[in-house]
Design a protein around this motif. Sequence first.
Motif, mmCIF file in Angstrom:
data_model
loop_
_atom_site.group_PDB
_atom_site.id
_atom_site.type_symbol
_atom_site.label_atom_id
_atom_site.label_comp_id
_atom_site.label_asym_id
_atom_site.label_seq_id
_atom_site.Cartn_x
_atom_site.Cartn_y
_atom_site.Cartn_z
ATOM 1 N N GLN A 22 9.615 -30.413 -16.271
ATOM 2 C CA GLN A 22 9.306 -31.834 -16.320
ATOM 3 C C GLN A 22 7.989 -31.998 -17.056
ATOM 4 O O GLN A 22 7.019 -31.313 -16.754
ATOM 5 N N VAL A 23 7.949 -32.895 -18.020
ATOM 6 C CA VAL A 23 6.753 -33.105 -18.832
ATOM 7 C C VAL A 23 6.167 -34.464 -18.498
ATOM 8 O O VAL A 23 6.874 -35.473 -18.481
ATOM 9 N N PHE A 24 4.879 -34.486 -18.203
ATOM 10 C CA PHE A 24 4.163 -35.717 -17.896
ATOM 11 C C PHE A 24 3.053 -35.896 -18.930
ATOM 12 O O PHE A 24 2.244 -35.000 -19.125
ATOM 13 N N LEU A 25 3.030 -37.037 -19.600
ATOM 14 C CA LEU A 25 2.018 -37.328 -20.612
ATOM 15 C C LEU A 25 1.247 -38.575 -20.222
ATOM 16 O O LEU A 25 1.843 -39.592 -19.876
ATOM 17 N N ASP A 26 -0.075 -38.500 -20.304
ATOM 18 C CA ASP A 26 -0.947 -39.657 -20.094
ATOM 19 C C ASP A 26 -1.786 -39.777 -21.356
ATOM 20 O O ASP A 26 -2.809 -39.118 -21.500
#
Length: 64
Positions: A22-26
């Motif tokens: 799972q990739v989370f980008l902020d």
Amino acid sequence: MGRRHSHGSVQEKVRGKSEYPQVFLDQDSDFASIKIAPGVEAKSYARDGFVFCEDKKGNIIEVQ
């Protein structure tokens, strides 16, 4: 034989139907996290500009 039929994506075949990674980008904070496996973080450490998170068995479960 035509090439217009699909047999599923390559990623799905390689990874299976897992929920991971799972990739989370902020983008506002210029931060990215990749959750590799399920688990609760018990230990984290920095190496070469990345933060590695491990579960209590020592398996890497996330990279930031």
